[in-house]
Write a protein that holds these residues in place. Structure first.
Motif, PDB file in Angstrom:
ATOM      1  N   ALA A 366       0.821  -1.206   0.000  1.00 20.60           N
ATOM      2  CA  ALA A 366       0.000   0.000   0.000  1.00 20.60           C
ATOM      3  C   ALA A 366       0.858   1.261   0.000  1.00 20.60           C
ATOM      4  O   ALA A 366       0.533   2.254  -0.668  1.00 20.60           O
ATOM      5  N   ILE A 367       1.963   1.242   0.749  1.00 24.93           N
ATOM      6  CA  ILE A 367       2.858   2.400   0.790  1.00 24.93           C
ATOM      7  C   ILE A 367       3.457   2.656  -0.595  1.00 24.93           C
ATOM      8  O   ILE A 367       3.446   3.780  -1.104  1.00 24.93           O
ATOM      9  N   VAL A 368       3.977   1.598  -1.207  1.00 22.48           N
ATOM     10  CA  VAL A 368       4.602   1.749  -2.518  1.00 22.48           C
ATOM     11  C   VAL A 368       3.592   2.210  -3.555  1.00 22.48           C
ATOM     12  O   VAL A 368       3.845   3.140  -4.332  1.00 22.48           O
ATOM     13  N   ARG A 369       2.422   1.586  -3.549  1.00 22.89           N
ATOM     14  CA  ARG A 369       1.384   1.938  -4.525  1.00 22.89           C
ATOM     15  C   ARG A 369       0.966   3.408  -4.375  1.00 22.89           C
ATOM     16  O   ARG A 369       0.849   4.143  -5.355  1.00 22.89           O
ATOM     17  N   GLY A 370       0.772   3.850  -3.133  1.00 23.37           N
ATOM     18  CA  GLY A 370       0.340   5.221  -2.905  1.00 23.37           C
ATOM     19  C   GLY A 370       1.409   6.246  -3.249  1.00 23.37           C
ATOM     20  O   GLY A 370       1.118   7.280  -3.851  1.00 23.37           O
ATOM     21  N   LEU A 371       2.654   5.971  -2.869  1.00 24.57           N
ATOM     22  CA  LEU A 371       3.723   6.912  -3.173  1.00 24.57           C
ATOM     23  C   LEU A 371       3.928   7.040  -4.681  1.00 24.57           C
ATOM     24  O   LEU A 371       4.093   8.155  -5.203  1.00 24.57           O
TER      25      LEU A 371
END
Length: 457
Positions: A366-371
């Motif tokens: 989720a962090i990677v996708r959002g960033l």
């Protein structure tokens, strides 16, 4: 939070500098444990500053269904919530007539399974859509060794039925991966087990359970094993005694306004009464390494927990490398730390984050996708998160899917407060599970948050 019918999108955009003096909600970890141990104590426990988010209220409802008397009283003079718990004593829990619906509370569910596992009762556990995806095998294995039996969905997921052991046997359990939840579930099961229950912890994790057990009168001894691991030995079937508990401000909740103050230009913010448990302060240490202007004031102790005030002022941050052995002390703070890293100058590497894959969502993904959606280069190598900071405001302009994860939701709202274009999260309902009033608090400090649909280029 129980599967609300519709999504609740929220948007964040650049606003004024953040300033003021605030108190964040009570520590969620301490709140869960205060309700459980108060319910197992003899006499009355008065809890001041209890977090009144959905996660903690789910634990309160569950303990009440098993016989504890729990009531909310009038707020104290400072405006903090006051709750009373009249306990049933260790071994005195009644079989619940209803399903224990834990909402989104992973901590509440796993710890409560430990409590129930050594009582001769049967309980049915369920949760919301997010919690039903999370594996429970990590606590089912050690709790089965006491004699408890489980019937769960494929992958050891909720809903599940737990039949507590009628004649529980003490165990010695070496925690295979750093997890305060697993350690705590075993210790809580040991409360109603004759003899000594032993937990071996190779990597130290947050110790709220140990501190609160001692606060309520349990006999718990910590020593170091021959291999350097911590060895915790709990004497079973104590008489816990009710008493006052003051819940410190949650450092995991404080992380969001604190990082926002570091990132939003000209901000100056004071956060009062934040918990400073040394096994929870990895984020603060890391932010200082990144160059944060972060000051700790008025340090004191309340109910066995160190507490202090934090002053955060806008700072130019730089990339940092964080070793795996620090992860347990800040595992819930990596989403907001990744946002700080996105705005820092240079690359940050965060090691040892396997635990993030089994939180409310796969937080690493989720962090990677959002960033990436917001124009920040981020990737993973195994259990290492790599964020390439731009040294300036990220582009933003994205709609971020949060998968009912409150920490992902708040982290990307903070990103929207500093990005060039607004950031919208698809659903903010889960925020209430840990940080009730987050939107009102942040807007009161100068942030620009809205429930209106933003138009993106």
């Amino acid at each position: 939070m129980i599967d609300l019918p519709s999504a609740h999108p929220l948007s964040a955009r650049r606003g004024s500098p953040l300033s003021g003096r605030i108190r964040v909600p009570g520590d969620k970890s301490v709140s869960h444990r205060a309700l459980m141990l108060g319910g197992l104590a003899v006499g009355r426990t008065t809890i001041t500053g209890l977090l009144e988010g959905e996660d903690v209220l789910a634990t309160a409802r569950a303990m009440a269904l098993m016989g504890a008397s729990i009531a909310r009283e009038d707020d104290d003079a400072s405006g903090a919530s006051v709750w009373t718990v009249d306990g049933v004593g260790v071994g005195g829990l009644a079989e619940p007539a209803e399903v224990l619906d834990m909402g989104n509370a992973g901590t509440g569910a796993r710890l409560l399974m430990g409590v129930v596992a050594t009582h001769p009762i049967t309980a049915l556990f369920t949760g919301d859509a997010s919690l039903r995806k999370r594996p429970m095998g990590r606590v089912i294995d050690p709790l089965s060794r006491f004699g408890a039996t489980f019937l769960a969905r494929a992958g050891n997921r909720l809903p599940l039925a737990l039949k507590g052991a009628a004649e529980p046997l003490p165990v010695t359990y070496r925690v295979p991966v750093p997890s305060a939840q697993v350690k705590s579930a075993v210790l809580l099961a040991g409360l109603n087990t004759p003899g000594e229950t032993t937990v071996i912890e190779p990597v130290a994790t947050r110790d709220h359970t140990e501190r609160m057990l001692i606060h309520f009168g349990a006999r718990l001894v910590r020593r170091q094993g021959d291999d350097g691991a911590d060895v915790l030995v709990l004497s079973g079937q104590p008489e816990l005694t009710g008493g006052p508990v003051r819940v410190p401000g949650d450092p995991s909740s404080a992380a969001f306004p604190l990082v926002a103050a570091l990132l939003v230009p000209e901000s100056d913010l004071l956060l009062e009464g934040v918990g400073l448990n040394p096994l929870r302060t990895g984020l603060f240490d890391t932010l200082r390494e990144m160059g944060a202007d972060l000051e700790v004031l008025n340090v004191r102790e309340e109910a066995g927990e160190p507490v202090g005030d934090l002053r955060a002022r806008a700072s130019a941050l730089k990339g940092v490398e964080v070793p795996a052995d620090r992860a347990p002390s800040m595992i819930d703070e990596y989403p907001i730390l990744a946002v700080a890293a996105a705005c820092a100058h240079g690359t940050s590497r965060f090691h040892g984050l396997a635990e993030l894959r089994v939180k409310e969502s796969d937080r690493l993904a989720a962090i990677v996708r959002g960033l990436e959606a917001c124009g920040v280069e981020a990737t993973t190598e195994g259990d290492t998160l790599i964020v390439k900071g731009q040294g300036e405001a990220p582009q933003g302009g994205a709609v971020v899917q949060v998968d009912l994860d409150h920490r992902i939701a708040m982290a990307f709202l903070v990103l929207g407060m500093v990005s060039v274009e607004p950031v919208r999260i698809d659903d903010g309902r889960a925020i209430e599970t840990s940080f009730p009033g987050f939107v009102d608090l942040m807007t009161g400090l100068g942030a620009h948050l809205t429930t209106e649909q933003e138009t993106f280029a």
